[in-house]
Enzyme design. Structure first.
Site, mmCIF file in Angstrom:
data_model
loop_
_atom_site.group_PDB
_atom_site.id
_atom_site.type_symbol
_atom_site.label_atom_id
_atom_site.label_comp_id
_atom_site.label_asym_id
_atom_site.label_seq_id
_atom_site.Cartn_x
_atom_site.Cartn_y
_atom_site.Cartn_z
ATOM 1 N N GLY B 55 0.861 -0.682 -0.204
ATOM 2 C CA GLY B 55 -0.239 0.269 -0.006
ATOM 3 C C GLY B 55 1.069 1.512 0.504
ATOM 4 O O GLY B 55 1.705 0.842 0.641
ATOM 5 N N ALA B 56 0.086 2.331 -0.864
ATOM 6 C CA ALA B 56 1.949 3.364 -0.840
ATOM 7 C C ALA B 56 1.873 4.470 0.375
ATOM 8 O O ALA B 56 2.813 4.408 0.346
ATOM 9 C CB ALA B 56 0.985 4.173 -1.833
ATOM 10 N N ARG B 95 10.537 -0.320 -4.618
ATOM 11 C CA ARG B 95 9.659 -0.677 -4.994
ATOM 12 C C ARG B 95 9.498 0.611 -6.263
ATOM 13 O O ARG B 95 9.169 1.298 -5.956
ATOM 14 C CB ARG B 95 8.040 -1.294 -4.189
ATOM 15 C CG ARG B 95 8.319 -2.321 -4.169
ATOM 16 C CD ARG B 95 7.327 -3.393 -3.890
ATOM 17 N NE ARG B 95 5.770 -2.797 -4.859
ATOM 18 C CZ ARG B 95 5.028 -3.339 -4.087
ATOM 19 N NH1 ARG B 95 4.729 -3.707 -2.376
ATOM 20 N NH2 ARG B 95 4.490 -3.043 -4.792
ATOM 21 N N GLN B 207 -4.508 -9.983 -1.915
ATOM 22 C CA GLN B 207 -5.252 -8.510 -0.966
ATOM 23 C C GLN B 207 -6.492 -8.228 -0.414
ATOM 24 O O GLN B 207 -6.431 -8.477 0.339
ATOM 25 C CB GLN B 207 -4.738 -7.588 -1.128
ATOM 26 C CG GLN B 207 -2.741 -7.267 -1.250
ATOM 27 C CD GLN B 207 -2.775 -7.861 -3.241
ATOM 28 O OE1 GLN B 207 -3.535 -8.253 -4.543
ATOM 29 N NE2 GLN B 207 -1.216 -7.364 -3.432
ATOM 30 N N ASP B 248 -2.200 3.626 -6.185
ATOM 31 C CA ASP B 248 -0.725 4.134 -5.312
ATOM 32 C C ASP B 248 0.149 4.961 -6.524
ATOM 33 O O ASP B 248 1.035 5.429 -6.317
ATOM 34 C CB ASP B 248 -0.163 2.492 -6.740
ATOM 35 C CG ASP B 248 -0.166 1.176 -6.064
ATOM 36 O OD1 ASP B 248 -1.633 0.766 -6.040
ATOM 37 O OD2 ASP B 248 0.163 0.745 -4.470
ATOM 38 N N ASN B 258 -3.153 1.717 -10.329
ATOM 39 C CA ASN B 258 -4.098 0.913 -9.213
ATOM 40 C C ASN B 258 -3.922 -0.432 -9.679
ATOM 41 O O ASN B 258 -3.144 -1.316 -10.804
ATOM 42 C CB ASN B 258 -4.950 1.408 -8.578
ATOM 43 C CG ASN B 258 -5.582 0.505 -7.426
ATOM 44 O OD1 ASN B 258 -4.661 0.926 -6.611
ATOM 45 N ND2 ASN B 258 -7.022 0.321 -7.675
ATOM 46 N N LYS B 259 -3.498 -1.599 -8.026
ATOM 47 C CA LYS B 259 -3.753 -2.681 -9.248
ATOM 48 C C LYS B 259 -4.009 -3.487 -9.810
ATOM 49 O O LYS B 259 -5.241 -3.338 -10.465
ATOM 50 C CB LYS B 259 -4.282 -3.707 -7.594
ATOM 51 C CG LYS B 259 -4.306 -5.086 -7.512
ATOM 52 C CD LYS B 259 -2.145 -5.692 -7.114
ATOM 53 C CE LYS B 259 -1.895 -4.462 -6.452
ATOM 54 N NZ LYS B 259 -0.492 -4.932 -6.290
#
Lengths: 365, 365
Positions: B55-56, B95, B207, B248, B258-259
């Protein structure tokens, strides 16, 4: 198609013994290649219910052969007619979404209900075989009609690999041979065209990861497994040239009922100008055009299919739990892709737009 | 938020011991609630890399606290400046997609590089705490700005349950407290509004199934886990009132990273007139507006994440294999949702349209 270099169908009559049907137990794939035997209509029902067989055409064939198995034992029953009637009902309603099932069962049933008791078994066998050969023939023709779409794409790309995305398993395992969505892919590969398939894993039962990847691999076709989430971004990046999926049921006005998640891929294809083709034998059309598509019966299997996942661990098929018991789950099995997102339908009678004038025309040809 | 009835944050400084940081090891959830200790910048790096934290905002906080841990040991090094410089580089690049990480690490680094060697540890701690409190404050404000959207929806529905779909985990576990996408949900639930959350399982790392379902369950919020394939059909059937996701990284012109799979839900929301909101602290914006969004660096983690899945079996976390080794896999981690599919962005400075004039205005306020 080929398994370990040998030609197979997904279901077949024993060539020697009457009243015996063989099929590939798809619940064991890709870990173990096992042949199951059906000797009674109850065996056929159980094979459908336990999803040893899946895919509209194969379910239909299994139902038809189940009626054949019922017919072989009918004469030993107190009331053969009631017995056949009962099995016709039980087999045709074993799964609600696959339109082929009820139709195939009823075809066989209608053929034998007027027959003499001595000949019902032979009549049933002939009718089931006819249904099976028609399905195989339909799949091969779907392949032949779909092949030029891949060929044209390869030519436009100057011979570079054509990337095809597919969802679930609409290959020969779902049918009896060739497949629906994968039939053009097999024919293209066999014709020497460079094809590569993006295989959606297809949660919750992972038919893509388990079956599509396996059958493509057995035939030597390059493929890559992706999560169901990944197809959209691949399309955005130009890494998908076309989407090819099957359908469990399509209305005459082009609403496509297929494995849950198909609709999301259709939306992404539309947004990225990627052609979205649905390969479907005419036997999978829903002839009731007055149905409101969103009211079509959609199976909601056990939500435990979402919570528990099956895989290979230490040489065995094991289930692991993905989230705790106190979180509920929902498991819709199919979704509906409206016709505006469908580029065309590929049938054994040709390619057509997903509009009623066109689909009806195919039936008349 | 609450775990077993007790208030927790996802990461925190030990209240007594200097140079000690605690965090919830998210790799063990939901099966086991375990606290991990960080005593060195290497521990922080490893926690980020191994995805104990994700998570950012939380990754940013971990990076900042990692710089604090570096600062506590810097004076024992031969070349403290080179040591801090090295760790700033290593932590900030742990990351690539989370924009907060580099920014948080650099904030702390810039604060301490000009400090006296005796005070760097104190300066780093203060700066890291400031970043953390700002993040918590931002999340609470996102919740306060998002709450009226849920309240209005509940009023329109005459008090019937508001169904919110979310993807991945953008709850308090992804942040330090409250969460981004889930902050309005927590505040709505605590205010007595009837909310229910559809939780996308979010393959390949699940997640949603593992973290979102767990944190909602711990807080007593009704929720249902679904496969990533299912959201589209729920929207078609009117069973989703809004989509709430995190991000993110979002460009100033509203491209939402995003994911993987977020984009597909945005397309479905758009097609079904379901509002699609992205909750994002200003710290997660990408201030480089000249970037072509499709060229943004997107992580491609190990494809084995697709092949192997983790779950609970016989009281242990086990991995099972979903398809054989001879089928390759691809694993893009994020996708990009273009602004035309985003109803609005919910930030700690208010709600805005995903257009550059509006996002820049927020930064000026």
């Amino acid at each position: 198609m080929k398994v370990h270099g040998q030609e197979y169908r997904s279901i077949w009559l024993d060539p020697k013994e009457e009243g015996l049907v063989h099929l590939i137990n798809q619940n064991r794939l890709p870990w173990s290649f096992e042949i199951a035997d059906l000797r009674s209509p109850g065996d056929a029902l159980e094979a459908i219910r336990s999803m040893m067989v899946r895919g509209a055409p194969l379910i239909g064939a299994t139902g038809a052969l189940g009626m054949y198995l019922a017919a072989t034992t009918a004469k030993n029953q107190k009331d053969p007619e009631a017995f056949l009637n009962d099995w016709a009902y039980r087999l045709s309603t074993a799964r609600p979404t696959a339109i082929n099932l009820a139709r195939s069962v009823n075809h066989v049933f209608n053929k034998i209900r007027l027959g003499q008791s001595g000949e019902v078994s032979l009549l049933a066998k002939k009718e089931a075989e006819l249904i099976i050969e028609e399905e195989v023939d339909a799949c091969r023709k779907i392949g032949e009609y779909g092949l030029p779409l891949i060929r044209e794409c390869a030519e436009k790309k100057d011979g570079k690999t054509v990337n095809i995305l597919t969802h679930c398993n609409a290959g020969w395992l779902a049918c009896i041979d060739y497949g629906t969505a994968l039939a053009p892919v097999y024919l293209a590969h066999d014709a020497g065209l460079p094809v590569h398939v993006w295989v959606d894993e297809t949660r919750p039962r992972n038919q893509g990861a388990r079956l599509t990847a396996w059958e493509l691999g057995q035939h030597g076709i390059p493929h890559t497994v992706i999560t169901d989430n990944a197809g959209g971004t691949l399309m955005q990046k130009g890494q998908v040239d076309m989407v090819l999926v099957g359908s469990d049921r399509t209305t005459l006005d082009g609403y496509v009922v297929n494995k849950i998640g198909t609709y999301l891929k259709a939306l992404a294809a539309y947004d990225n100008h990627v052609p979205f083709y649905v390969a479907i034998p005419l036997s999978s059309f829903d002839l009731n055009t007055t149905t409101n598509p969103l009211l079509l019966p959609i199976e909601e299997p056990d939500p435990e299919e979402v919570r528990m996942i099956e895989g290979w661990h230490d040489g065995e098929i094991k289930q692991v739990q993905l989230f705790p018991e106190n979180s509920p789950a929902l498991n819709p099995a199919f979704d509906i892709t409206p016709p505006e997102f469908v580029t065309a339908l590929i049938t054994e009678k040709g390619i057509c737009m997903p509009v009623i004038e066109e689909t009806i025309r195919l039936f008349k040809e």
